[in-house]
Design an enzyme around this catalytic site. Sequence first.
Site, PDB file in Angstrom:
ATOM      1  N   ASP A  50       9.407  18.785  43.407  1.00  0.00           N
ATOM      2  CA  ASP A  50       9.982  18.144  44.593  1.00  0.00           C
ATOM      3  C   ASP A  50       8.915  17.377  45.366  1.00  0.00           C
ATOM      4  O   ASP A  50       7.717  17.639  45.238  1.00  0.00           O
ATOM      5  CB  ASP A  50      10.573  19.203  45.540  1.00  0.00           C
ATOM      6  CG  ASP A  50      11.809  19.875  44.965  1.00  0.00           C
ATOM      7  OD1 ASP A  50      12.200  19.553  43.830  1.00  0.00           O
ATOM      8  OD2 ASP A  50      12.377  20.737  45.671  1.00  0.00           O
ATOM      9  N   ASP A  51       9.402  16.449  46.207  1.00  0.00           N
ATOM     10  CA  ASP A  51       8.612  15.799  47.266  1.00  0.00           C
ATOM     11  C   ASP A  51       7.668  14.697  46.784  1.00  0.00           C
ATOM     12  O   ASP A  51       6.791  14.267  47.528  1.00  0.00           O
ATOM     13  CB  ASP A  51       7.818  16.817  48.111  1.00  0.00           C
ATOM     14  CG  ASP A  51       8.718  17.814  48.827  1.00  0.00           C
ATOM     15  OD1 ASP A  51       9.953  17.657  48.744  1.00  0.00           O
ATOM     16  OD2 ASP A  51       8.194  18.733  49.463  1.00  0.00           O
ATOM     17  N   HIS A 101      16.132  13.404  46.451  1.00  0.00           N
ATOM     18  CA  HIS A 101      15.694  14.459  47.381  1.00  0.00           C
ATOM     19  C   HIS A 101      15.733  13.917  48.817  1.00  0.00           C
ATOM     20  O   HIS A 101      14.967  14.358  49.654  1.00  0.00           O
ATOM     21  CB  HIS A 101      14.293  14.923  46.989  1.00  0.00           C
ATOM     22  CG  HIS A 101      13.873  16.254  47.552  1.00  0.00           C
ATOM     23  ND1 HIS A 101      14.701  17.352  47.596  1.00  0.00           N
ATOM     24  CD2 HIS A 101      12.698  16.668  48.097  1.00  0.00           C
ATOM     25  CE1 HIS A 101      14.036  18.379  48.137  1.00  0.00           C
ATOM     26  NE2 HIS A 101      12.831  17.985  48.457  1.00  0.00           N
ATOM     27  N   HIS A 105      13.555  13.365  53.861  1.00  0.00           N
ATOM     28  CA  HIS A 105      13.377  14.819  53.771  1.00  0.00           C
ATOM     29  C   HIS A 105      13.698  15.554  55.078  1.00  0.00           C
ATOM     30  O   HIS A 105      12.925  16.391  55.554  1.00  0.00           O
ATOM     31  CB  HIS A 105      11.939  15.141  53.329  1.00  0.00           C
ATOM     32  CG  HIS A 105      11.796  16.493  52.676  1.00  0.00           C
ATOM     33  ND1 HIS A 105      11.742  17.666  53.388  1.00  0.00           N
ATOM     34  CD2 HIS A 105      11.681  16.846  51.380  1.00  0.00           C
ATOM     35  CE1 HIS A 105      11.595  18.691  52.547  1.00  0.00           C
ATOM     36  NE2 HIS A 105      11.560  18.213  51.323  1.00  0.00           N
ATOM     37  N   HIS A 211       6.203  21.717  43.458  1.00  0.00           N
ATOM     38  CA  HIS A 211       6.053  20.511  44.288  1.00  0.00           C
ATOM     39  C   HIS A 211       4.869  19.684  43.801  1.00  0.00           C
ATOM     40  O   HIS A 211       3.755  20.193  43.751  1.00  0.00           O
ATOM     41  CB  HIS A 211       5.840  20.904  45.755  1.00  0.00           C
ATOM     42  CG  HIS A 211       7.025  21.597  46.349  1.00  0.00           C
ATOM     43  ND1 HIS A 211       7.349  22.906  46.029  1.00  0.00           N
ATOM     44  CD2 HIS A 211       7.994  21.162  47.195  1.00  0.00           C
ATOM     45  CE1 HIS A 211       8.467  23.239  46.666  1.00  0.00           C
ATOM     46  NE2 HIS A 211       8.877  22.206  47.382  1.00  0.00           N
TER      47      HIS A 211
HETATM   48 ZN   LIG Z   1      11.304  19.042  49.425  1.00  0.00          ZN
END
Ligand SMILES: [Zn+2]
Length: 255
Positions: A50-51, A101, A105, A211
Amino acid sequence: MNPWVIEAPAAVAAAAAGLAAYGAFYPRAQLFGATVCRTNSARKLAITFDDGPNPAITPKLLELLDRYNAKATFFLIGRYVRECPELVKETVARGHEVGNHTELHPNLLWMNPTKVRVELRLCHDAIRGAVGTPPKWFRPPFGMRNPWVIPAAGELGYRTVMWTLIPGDWQNKPAEWLIPRMQPIADHAQVQLGNGSKDTASATGDVLCLHDGGHRELSADRSRTLEALEHWLPRWRDLGLEFVTIGEAVSTPAP
Ligand SMILES: [Zn+2]
């Protein structure tokens, strides 16, 4: 007066609040809509990041994954996609999948349906702009859902993806802390794929949430995530695990 008469509404409200919290936070809760949180075979491990994209880490991560013929899924932040479209293209060219995503965020739990749709749509357009096709998978920031997050994602054709294990690699802790927190993957593989284990056809596999980026800044330091994967990938492979994308994790091979 019977105290139950007074307390019942409070008890019902508390139970409802508890149920709503469960639906919002618990990764495998299906209360607010169906999600993917396991692979369909004990042999398949879906590693997700993620991210990102993160120019400081993602290129090194792509090299590491290639070394083990590992495919993964990257849940991208729209505003970073706009800054690093080539890196997103490269990720897809190497056989990985990318997912939505959101654009910035936020915690979607407190956003109204219109704002949720805008967050999804902006990231959707950013990824489509970078790679030519829109993604099929969505993961809510912080894993937070409310009654309209999953339906809003569904309107854009997404399936929502959660996880079975989230070891907390965003925390400022050394790899020596992170590595043992990824041990459950090996434990499950040992139980389900080890010698003498019963039929594995009906068993499911893990979805691991890591991540490669950080939602606060573009070039977050995720070198410990890389270190932990360098430790685990050869060990998981030797246990018989295959590293698959979410699409492969839920697809059944042709008979
Ligand atoms: Zn995230």
